[in-house]
Design an enzyme around this catalytic site. Structure first.
Site: not given
Ligand code: NAD
Length: 415
Positions: A142, A212, A278, A302
């Site tokens: 971002y 992640k 995830d 987000d």
């Protein structure tokens, strides 16, 4: 900024009504906020609302989407309440929200997610969801460092990567666009510190670092490692980390590690753990009760914020804040967009704006007024007085317009 005349305290709060449904929800919400303050403090405290411009209203009046005066006013008062803003369409325009967050360095996006009884939810036991998300707001993909597919700089960068950095696995170098993902120690530490401080101040049990790092080892893996390091160095006496657990397990065995964890929990220590993003998105559906305070990078945050909001009734009732805990600057905002499909029909739910105002009141120490807003919403939902978004899922409920719903809350606070 506060003024004290005789015994009355007046705080000036700049507000941006916003675009689309923004003005409708603001008009419904403002009397509710004022009524909650009056009920909590009588004549002794009040807010002086100061309108500032951004978005379409600003463009119409000034020819600019985000006037410098707006940013200066927020910097000056260090506070603002904000409705949704349209993202201007066209090359060269960035989201106004992202611009505001980056200009004021509002590095923590804070989203409390809890269930209100009576709200329709896709979960069987939505009341088990009670988390506060701390999403890093200034870094990650971002940051806006992107190079278009047809930009000559992209070619230069690909050549640099290939010839100087020995990168040979860009699959289609001839027609690739590029984005850069900056994640720093400083940016990660200040965000994770905010999450830990919040958890300690609010008697929460765990902080989960969601990342992640299995794939992006140096950026998101760094986020996780720096979080553990921070907890172990700066919060040694208040926290126990699952990195400590893993080291103990390796050196002294599973039983010793389990015992240390049990002792830490029994002595009220905050547990810092981590989870791959995830898997986290599965776990919050299966076992939401296991999660408490979440610290995560920008993009993960987000997705997670909207997924969790949906679990407890959707974005119509999801508040948020963007805060710099070092300068104190903070913007509290309805987390949904401008909802162009329902503008002008009186269908918008003002709860997201109201609960964001509650966060603002809590931030300035007016907790009693914040609690009254929450209680008024709880009583409306218990009495099945709802706006159209919930009414369509609750056949027994009374469907009120945005304005009438606000009036119901104001009346309930005025008795
Ligand atoms: P949106 O949040 O405006 O709408 C998504 C869906 O949710 C729509 O069906 C809408 O009717 C519904 N909805 C949203 N808020 C609601 C409320 N308070 N009550 C009842 N229903 C509500 O998302 P979008 O359509 O993707 O975006 C529209 C515009 O808003 C875009 O310009 C986007 O860039 C902007 N946006 C702004 C913000 C912000 O200012 N924080 C956030 C997201 C999107």
């Amino acid at each position: 900024m506060s003024n004290q005349t005789n015994t009355a305290i007046t705080i000036t709060v700049p507000y941006i009504a916003g675009d689309g449904i923004g003005p409708e929800i603001w008009q419904a919400a403002r009397p509710v906020i004022d009524a909650a303050i009056a009920k909590a403090y009588g004549q002794t405290k009040r807010i002086d609302w100061l309108e500032i411009l951004a978005g379409e209203a600003a463009f119409k009046q000034t020819g600019t989407w985000l006037p410098d005066e707006t940013i200066d006013t927020i910097k000056n008062y260090k506070l603002a309440l904000k409705g949704p803003l349209t993202t201007p369409i066209g090359e060269g325009f960035r989201s106004l929200n992202v611009t505001l967050r980056q200009t004021l360095d509002l590095y923590a996006c804070v989203r409390p997610v809890r269930y209100f009884a009576g709200v329709p939810s896709p979960l069987k036991e939505p009341e088990k969801t009670d988390m506060v998300i701390f999403r890093e707001n200034t870094e990650d993909v971002y940051a806006g460092i992107e190079f278009a597919v047809d930009d000559p700089q992209t070619k230069t960068l690909i050549e640099l990567l290939t010839h100087q950095f020995n990168v040979h696995h860009i699959r289609f170098p001839e027609d690739t666009a590029l984005g850069i993902k900056p994640i720093s120690i400083s940016g990660s530490r200040r965000l994770i510190k905010a999450a830990i401080d919040y958890a300690l101040a609010h008697d929460r049990q765990t902080v989960t670092l969601v990342h992640k790092g299995n794939i992006m080892k140096f950026t998101e893996g760094g986020f996780k490692n720096w979080g553990y390091q921070l907890a172990e160095s700066d919060y040694k006496d208040q926290c126990f980390t699952m990195a400590q657990f893993a080291r103990l397990k390796q050196s002294a065995g599973e039983a010793a590690a389990q015992e240390a964890l049990t002792t830490a929990k029994a002595s009220g220590k905050l547990i810092i753990n981590d989870m791959i993003a995830d898997n986290f998105l599965q776990q919050i559906l299966l076992y939401p009760e296991k999660y408490d305070v979440i610290a995560t990078c920008n993009l993960n945050g987000d997705y997670i914020s909207d997924a969790l909001a949906a679990q407890v009734g959707g974005i119509g009732i999801a508040p948020g804040a963007n805060i710099n805990y070092d300068t104190g600057a903070a913007i509290f905002e309805a987390t949904h967009g401008t909802a162009p499909d329902i503008v002008g029909f009186g269908k918008a739910n003002p709860c997201s704006m109201l609960l964001s105002a509650g966060m603002l009141l809590s931030y300035i120490g007016w907790q009693e007024a914040a609690d009254l807003i929450t209680a008024a919403i709880e009583s409306a939902l218990a009495a099945q007085q709802v706006t159209a978004d919930f009414a369509s899922l609750l056949p027994e409920a009374t469907c009120l317009s945005t304005q009438a719903f606000g009036q119901w809350l104001t009346d309930s606070l005025s008795t």
